[in-house]
Design an enzyme around this catalytic site. Structure first.
Site, mmCIF file in Angstrom:
data_model
loop_
_atom_site.group_PDB
_atom_site.id
_atom_site.type_symbol
_atom_site.label_atom_id
_atom_site.label_comp_id
_atom_site.label_asym_id
_atom_site.label_seq_id
_atom_site.Cartn_x
_atom_site.Cartn_y
_atom_site.Cartn_z
ATOM 1 N N SER A 36 0.859 -1.185 0.000
ATOM 2 C CA SER A 36 0.000 0.000 0.000
ATOM 3 C C SER A 36 0.889 1.227 0.000
ATOM 4 O O SER A 36 2.023 1.191 0.502
ATOM 5 C CB SER A 36 -0.884 0.016 1.262
ATOM 6 O OG SER A 36 -1.518 1.262 1.424
ATOM 7 N N TYR A 65 -1.554 0.713 10.674
ATOM 8 C CA TYR A 65 -1.590 0.168 9.320
ATOM 9 C C TYR A 65 -0.344 0.573 8.534
ATOM 10 O O TYR A 65 0.260 -0.262 7.850
ATOM 11 C CB TYR A 65 -2.854 0.653 8.608
ATOM 12 C CG TYR A 65 -3.020 0.113 7.202
ATOM 13 C CD1 TYR A 65 -3.055 -1.258 6.963
ATOM 14 C CD2 TYR A 65 -3.149 0.976 6.115
ATOM 15 C CE1 TYR A 65 -3.214 -1.756 5.677
ATOM 16 C CE2 TYR A 65 -3.307 0.477 4.832
ATOM 17 C CZ TYR A 65 -3.340 -0.885 4.619
ATOM 18 O OH TYR A 65 -3.492 -1.381 3.349
#
Length: 247
Positions: free
Chosen positions: A133, A146
């Site tokens: 990501s 995250y």
């Protein structure tokens, strides 16, 4: 006639990017092993694609071992897609149990599946593609857990490539920006549909799961001497992690 490319294992194949990637790879000539925790979904997908469904929680060593056994000796491609985000609290209010779950799936799970399949992938001059990501690029408010997990997963990718530089296996990373899928943000916010919808509010044409699957399919089918170290993919409306146009 579509070229036969061997067996591809896709983790997190029950929805979103994983399901779209399984479909793309099947169209590209792979026999796809669809791995995820939700067996009913991956059984339906495997039936659609003529593939194999394997229930697999990537944090469970026994299920990872079974996945490697079921995938078999013709495996040429692994897509480490299982993972995801949980919560958006500041560090001062962090849910550390959620942080541990994110690390367990995004990092330890990817490492476990890679370790289990790596001997076969090397024997077959195969490839591992990690779906990371742009969260790995740097922190943002509420994203420490995250971002940290995805940065650790990127470190795994970089280290693995260095360790295997003299072996016939390719190590690649596809790093998506804003992708609108049915479940990613909904899971992040514990089923709160209003908060999930707000993530994409006003953003013209965020990426779709099929956009990322298209990128993964392209990376997977480059000639054997070509390695795509990292592909970063964003919608045009997202100039950077913190710079998003909203109408």
């Amino acid at each position: 006639m579509t070229e036969t490319r061997g067996v591809a294992v896709v983790t997190g194949a029950s929805s979103g990017i994983g399901a779209a990637t399984a479909r793309r790879l099947a169209a590209d000539g792979y026999r796809v092993v669809c791995a995820a925790r939700r067996l009913d979904r991956i059984e339906a997908l495997a039936d659609e694609l003529g593939g194999i469904a394997v229930r697999c929680d990537v944090t469970d060593p026994a299920q990872v071992a079974e996945l490697a056994e079921r995938a078999g000796g013709e495996t040429t491609l692994l897509i480490n897609n299982a993972g995801g985000a949980l919560g958006l609290e500041p560090v001062a209010e962090a849910d550390l149990d959620a942080w541990q779950r994110m690390y367990a799936t995004n990092v330890l799970g990817a490492a476990a599946v890679t370790k289990a399949l790596l001997p076969t992938l090397i024997d077959n001059a195969g490839q591992v593609i990690f779906v990371t990501s742009v969260a790995a690029d740097g922190g943002y408010e509420g994203g420490a857990g995250y971002c940290g997990a995805k940065a650790a997963e990127r470190s795994l990718v970089q280290t693995l490539r260095l360790e295997l530089y003299d072996r016939p296996v390719r190590i690649a990373e596809v790093s998506p920006g804003m992708v609108h899928t049915d479940e990613f943000s909904l899971t992040r916010f514990g089923g709160d549909q209003q908060r999930a919808d707000a993530v994409y509010a006003g953003v013209p044409d965020p990426l779709t799961a099929e956009d990322i699957a298209d990128c993964i399919g392209w990376v997977a089918t480059r000639p054997a001497h070509v390695n795509i170290d990292r592909m970063t993919v964003r919608p045009r409306a997202q100039a950077a992690q913190h710079k998003i146009f909203r109408a």
